[in-house]
Design an enzyme around this catalytic site. Structure first.
Site, PDB file in Angstrom:
ATOM      1  CE1 TYR A  24     116.996  73.135  66.507  1.00  0.00           C
ATOM      2  CE2 TYR A  24     116.690  71.759  68.456  1.00  0.00           C
ATOM      3  CZ  TYR A  24     116.420  72.093  66.882  1.00  0.00           C
ATOM      4  OH  TYR A  24     115.517  71.518  66.522  1.00  0.00           O
ATOM      5  CE1 TYR A 152     111.100  70.710  67.370  1.00  0.00           C
ATOM      6  CE2 TYR A 152     110.200  69.535  68.918  1.00  0.00           C
ATOM      7  CZ  TYR A 152     111.044  69.927  68.374  1.00  0.00           C
ATOM      8  OH  TYR A 152     112.096  69.193  68.310  1.00  0.00           O
ATOM      9  CG  ASP A 246     103.454  65.708  69.637  1.00  0.00           C
ATOM     10  OD1 ASP A 246     103.659  65.296  70.803  1.00  0.00           O
ATOM     11  OD2 ASP A 246     104.259  65.919  68.887  1.00  0.00           O
ATOM     12  CE  LYS A 275     110.306  68.226  75.255  1.00  0.00           C
ATOM     13  NZ  LYS A 275     109.679  68.204  73.853  1.00  0.00           N
TER      14      LYS A 275
END
Ligand SMILES: *Cc1c(COP(=O)(O)O)cnc(C)c1O
Length: 429
Positions: A24, A152, A246, A275
């Protein structure tokens, strides 16, 4: 061009930067990344010796802080025996123990763990599970998945389509959205009535609904209530649609409880985790499905099997890190620790509600967010000068400056992190 920061940069950074493509990153204008020499606890140590509090815990992974001795010892011991072995036709203890332990932590009937190497791939697998289960059950027409504005779910092609279509990070990839239905999360009875009517209309072509429970993270740190999840569960049950949570961002105490689904009291048919699973040590993620979904793949017909299998699936080093991370998450004090941290974040950020550039301040568990007018958030340099590493989210509708620090952040460190945000914004007044 010689600037003072490049003079201070280590040799490897200068030598390598012509060959590194960063995430990004607009390379034409972006400043150099900060060279990190080592990291300990909640702190990054830069090559010039400066120490920064990591306000975002390496993209929310380093829940226990860096170099936690229990994690380091577990990975070192595994390295002596078996760093990796393929998961096709072979098995190793760490992966089997990890799947068993994850299943005991999650509510029944979530019981089948599919291990992968990244969150995006875990979401891909969750999608494939829903889609192929529907096909195996004789409903190939149930191809579509509903996803929510502000969500997201990853950076791969299929997961990009699930992200917020306007505010997401993937505007360069306009999509054929035939397989994805986007919806706003309803917020009052009128919106729910319209949503339920649409859901009933679309359900015959849907296999799943995916949502980040309680906290939509990368899409702007937006919160919703448990009631939303209860109503989605009821709708999915009524219409034979699988519900996917999620929890790659929310899992492992980020929102306060072990999993957001625990606080909500709602059990999905699939949950994705990632994560913080390995505490920031190694890449690992998973999709955990209900026994009923798993059974939809059982048949004499080989092609009914789930068609997926990453090369590094069940990597033994990553599993060892995850098992050690689960040990630390098992500490009874974890929820209390996060509740305390939540209080410190709220105390530190709440005064910003009066700031003219601030639209909202939100704290949930170990997440604190300051929502600002678009473009208003100072750049990372402003917080670095004040001893903290942060990366604001820049969306079309707002900037979101947030803290998702290691869960072990101390009260003094929390005060320093919040203070850096307050000072950076006060400098703009
Ligand atoms: C980070 C994230 C992902 C993607 O995970 P990667 O490991 O970056 O591929 C998916 N869903 C949610 C909710 C996330 O926060």
């Amino acid at each position: 061009m010689a600037t003072s920061s490049s003079d201070a940069a280590p040799r490897w950074l200068a030598d390598g930067e012509a060959h590194v493509w960063r995430p990004y990153c607009q390379h034409h204008t972006a400043p150099r990344p900060l060279p990190v020499r080592e990291a300990r606890g909640s702190r990054l140590v830069l090559s010039d010796g400066r120490e920064l509090i990591d306000g975002i815990a390496s993209w929310w992974t380093a829940a226990h802080g860096y170099q936690h001795p229990h994690l380091v010892a577990a990975v070192a011991a595994q390295l002596q025996r078996l760093p990796h072995v393929a998961f096709g036709g072979l098995a190793h203890e760490g992966a089997y123990e990890l799947c068993r332990r994850l299943a005991t932590l999650l509510p029944a009937p979530l019981s089948r763990v599919f291990l992968v190497e990244s969150g995006s791939v875990a979401v891909e697998v969750a999608l494939k599970i829903c889609r192929q289960a529907a096909a195996n059950q004789g409903h190939p027409e149930r191809r579509r998945v509903m996803a929510f504005d502000g969500g997201y779910h990853g950076d791969t092609f299929a997961t990009m389509r699930l992200c917020d279509p306007v505010d997401g990070m993937h505007r360069a990839f306009p999509q054929n959205e035939a397989d994805v239905l986007h919806a706003a999360i309803p917020s009052d009875d009128e919106e729910w009535a319209a949503f339920e009517a649409r859901f009933a209309r679309e359900a015959p072509s849907m296999c799943g609904v995916i949502i980040e429970p309680l906290l939509q993270a990368a899409g702007g740190m937006r919160l919703h209530s448990s009631d939303v999840l209860r109503r989605l569960r009821a709708l999915c049950d009524a219409h034979g649609v699988w519900l996917v949570f999620d929890e790659i961002a929310t899992g492992f105490f980020r929102t306060g409880s072990r999993f957001a689904l625990d606080e909500a009291g709602v059990t999905p048919d699939v949950v994705t985790l990632g994560k913080a699973l390995t505490g920031g040590m190694l890449p690992l993620a998973c999709a955990v499905a209900s026994e009923a979904l798993f059974e939809a793949f059982l048949d004499d017909e080989p092609s009914f099997a789930l068609q997926h299998g990453p090369t590094y699936m069940g990597n033994a080093l990553a599993c060892a890190a995850a098992l050690a991370s689960l040990d630390l998450f098992d500490d009874e004090g974890m929820a209390t620790q996060v509740a305390r941290l939540s209080g410190w974040l709220w105390a530190g950020l709440r005064p910003l509600r009066e700031h003219p550039l601030v639209l909202d301040v939100r704290v949930k568990g170990a997440m604190g967010a300051v929502v600002l007018r678009p473009g208003a958030a100072p750049s990372s340099e402003s917080y670095v000068q004040r001893g903290v590493f942060l990366r604001p989210l820049r969306l079309t509708r707002c900037d979101v400056l947030y803290l998702m620090p290691p869960l072990v952040l101390s009260e003094a460190e929390a005060a320093l992190a919040c203070g850096a945000i307050v000072a950076s914004l006060d400098a703009l007044r």
